[in-house]
Design a protein around this motif. Structure first.
Motif, PDB file in Angstrom:
ATOM      1  N   ALA A 170       1.046  -4.215  -7.986  1.00 31.81           N
ATOM      2  CA  ALA A 170       0.636  -4.535  -6.618  1.00 31.81           C
ATOM      3  C   ALA A 170      -0.226  -5.794  -6.594  1.00 31.81           C
ATOM      4  O   ALA A 170      -0.045  -6.668  -5.730  1.00 31.81           O
ATOM      5  CB  ALA A 170      -0.118  -3.366  -5.998  1.00 31.81           C
ATOM      6  N   LYS A 171      -1.148  -5.917  -7.546  1.00 30.90           N
ATOM      7  CA  LYS A 171      -2.010  -7.102  -7.599  1.00 30.90           C
ATOM      8  C   LYS A 171      -1.197  -8.366  -7.865  1.00 30.90           C
ATOM      9  O   LYS A 171      -1.464  -9.420  -7.284  1.00 30.90           O
ATOM     10  CB  LYS A 171      -3.089  -6.926  -8.671  1.00 30.90           C
ATOM     11  CG  LYS A 171      -4.155  -5.942  -8.263  1.00 30.90           C
ATOM     12  CD  LYS A 171      -5.198  -5.758  -9.348  1.00 30.90           C
ATOM     13  CE  LYS A 171      -6.247  -4.738  -8.918  1.00 30.90           C
ATOM     14  NZ  LYS A 171      -7.258  -4.530  -9.948  1.00 30.90           N
TER      15      LYS A 171
ATOM     16  N   GLU B  64       0.839  -1.202   0.000  1.00 24.98           N
ATOM     17  CA  GLU B  64       0.000   0.000   0.000  1.00 24.98           C
ATOM     18  C   GLU B  64       0.879   1.260   0.000  1.00 24.98           C
ATOM     19  O   GLU B  64       0.624   2.218  -0.736  1.00 24.98           O
ATOM     20  CB  GLU B  64      -0.914  -0.006   1.227  1.00 24.98           C
ATOM     21  CG  GLU B  64      -1.872   1.143   1.299  1.00 24.98           C
ATOM     22  CD  GLU B  64      -2.766   1.063   2.533  1.00 24.98           C
ATOM     23  OE1 GLU B  64      -2.949   2.115   3.177  1.00 24.98           O
ATOM     24  OE2 GLU B  64      -3.257  -0.030   2.856  1.00 24.98           O
TER      25      GLU B  64
ATOM     26  N   LYS C  38       3.969   5.796  -5.376  1.00 23.31           N
ATOM     27  CA  LYS C  38       4.026   5.637  -6.834  1.00 23.31           C
ATOM     28  C   LYS C  38       5.283   4.901  -7.308  1.00 23.31           C
ATOM     29  O   LYS C  38       5.810   5.163  -8.374  1.00 23.31           O
ATOM     30  CB  LYS C  38       3.868   6.980  -7.539  1.00 23.31           C
ATOM     31  CG  LYS C  38       2.512   7.619  -7.278  1.00 23.31           C
ATOM     32  CD  LYS C  38       2.312   8.852  -8.114  1.00 23.31           C
ATOM     33  CE  LYS C  38       1.009   9.572  -7.918  1.00 23.31           C
ATOM     34  NZ  LYS C  38       0.033   9.155  -7.024  1.00 23.31           N
TER      35      LYS C  38
ATOM     36  N   THR D 184       2.719   0.160  -9.721  1.00 19.12           N
ATOM     37  CA  THR D 184       1.388   0.417 -10.264  1.00 19.12           C
ATOM     38  C   THR D 184       0.385  -0.489  -9.557  1.00 19.12           C
ATOM     39  O   THR D 184       0.764  -1.452  -8.873  1.00 19.12           O
ATOM     40  CB  THR D 184       1.357   0.119 -11.775  1.00 19.12           C
ATOM     41  OG1 THR D 184       1.581  -1.280 -11.962  1.00 19.12           O
ATOM     42  CG2 THR D 184       2.382   0.944 -12.533  1.00 19.12           C
ATOM     43  N   THR D 185      -0.881  -0.223  -9.770  1.00 18.03           N
ATOM     44  CA  THR D 185      -1.928  -1.074  -9.205  1.00 18.03           C
ATOM     45  C   THR D 185      -1.788  -2.497  -9.741  1.00 18.03           C
ATOM     46  O   THR D 185      -1.940  -3.470  -9.003  1.00 18.03           O
ATOM     47  CB  THR D 185      -3.317  -0.504  -9.548  1.00 18.03           C
ATOM     48  OG1 THR D 185      -3.398   0.821  -9.025  1.00 18.03           O
ATOM     49  CG2 THR D 185      -4.424  -1.350  -8.958  1.00 18.03           C
ATOM     50  N   ARG D 186      -1.458  -2.609 -11.015  1.00 20.29           N
ATOM     51  CA  ARG D 186      -1.287  -3.930 -11.627  1.00 20.29           C
ATOM     52  C   ARG D 186      -0.132  -4.689 -10.966  1.00 20.29           C
ATOM     53  O   ARG D 186      -0.249  -5.872 -10.643  1.00 20.29           O
ATOM     54  CB  ARG D 186      -1.026  -3.769 -13.124  1.00 20.29           C
ATOM     55  CG  ARG D 186      -0.872  -5.073 -13.856  1.00 20.29           C
ATOM     56  CD  ARG D 186      -0.784  -4.821 -15.365  1.00 20.29           C
ATOM     57  NE  ARG D 186      -0.798  -6.068 -16.074  1.00 20.29           N
ATOM     58  CZ  ARG D 186       0.248  -6.559 -16.719  1.00 20.29           C
ATOM     59  NH1 ARG D 186       1.388  -5.888 -16.750  1.00 20.29           N
ATOM     60  NH2 ARG D 186       0.157  -7.704 -17.345  1.00 20.29           N
TER      61      ARG D 186
ATOM     62  N   LEU E 285       2.451   1.791  -3.364  1.00 18.86           N
ATOM     63  CA  LEU E 285       1.453   2.370  -4.271  1.00 18.86           C
ATOM     64  C   LEU E 285       1.319   3.869  -4.031  1.00 18.86           C
ATOM     65  O   LEU E 285       1.300   4.655  -4.978  1.00 18.86           O
ATOM     66  CB  LEU E 285       0.091   1.699  -4.061  1.00 18.86           C
ATOM     67  CG  LEU E 285      -0.230   0.498  -4.922  1.00 18.86           C
ATOM     68  CD1 LEU E 285      -1.496  -0.190  -4.434  1.00 18.86           C
ATOM     69  CD2 LEU E 285      -0.354   0.871  -6.377  1.00 18.86           C
TER      70      LEU E 285
END
Length: 154
Positions: free
Chosen positions: A116-117, A103, A109, A112-114, A106
């Protein structure tokens, strides 16, 4: 609908954002009165939402004139931040602490969210189906490898 913990967290982050030094001092009882909750609810929010893994330093002074000081840890050198995180997770890291770190990455920065997933999927306890403490040690090794790779692609 958001729960009271989410609302208190958001309020504290907004107050911190307005403060240029990114440091706030609060009185637990005053915040509890503001949100009409018990002071232990404020403790819960601070202990779970403002952790070192998420990039916050919390200090408290007890007593009548006591306060809780929350400061945002900032690091302009992204490579140094990654090194600090790698040190922080040694020799083992729990799933929750790993999520907190992701978190923070993220928010900073750095990922990216991708990304992180993908990291969440690789570090999840269902993926790492080993007994504890081995699971946390393996999670640390995988996370450290990912962070090292990230560091050299900044």
């Amino acid at each position: 609908m958001r729960n009271i913990s989410d609302i208190i967290e958001q309020y504290l982050k907004e107050v911190m954002q307005r403060n240029q030094a990114r440091i706030i001092e609060i009185k637990r009882s005053e915040i509890a009165d503001r949100f009409e909750c018990v002071p232990s609810q404020i403790n819960y929010v601070i202990n779970t939402r403002f952790t070192l893994e998420k990039g916050y330093l919390v200090e408290s002074k007890r007593g009548g004139g006591g306060y809780i000081r929350i400061s945002r840890v900032t690091n302009q050198d992204k490579a140094k931040l990654i090194d600090e995180i790698i040190s922080m997770i040694q020799p083992k890291v729990s799933q929750q602490k790993a999520w907190n770190i992701l978190e923070r990455l993220l928010e900073e920065k750095l990922i990216t969210t991708r990304e992180a997933k993908l990291m969440v999927a690789a570090l999840d306890r269902d993926t790492l189906s080993f007994p504890l403490p081995l699971r946390d040690e393996v999670r640390t090794r995988i996370m450290s490898a990912m962070l090292h790779a990230l560091k050299y692609h900044l």
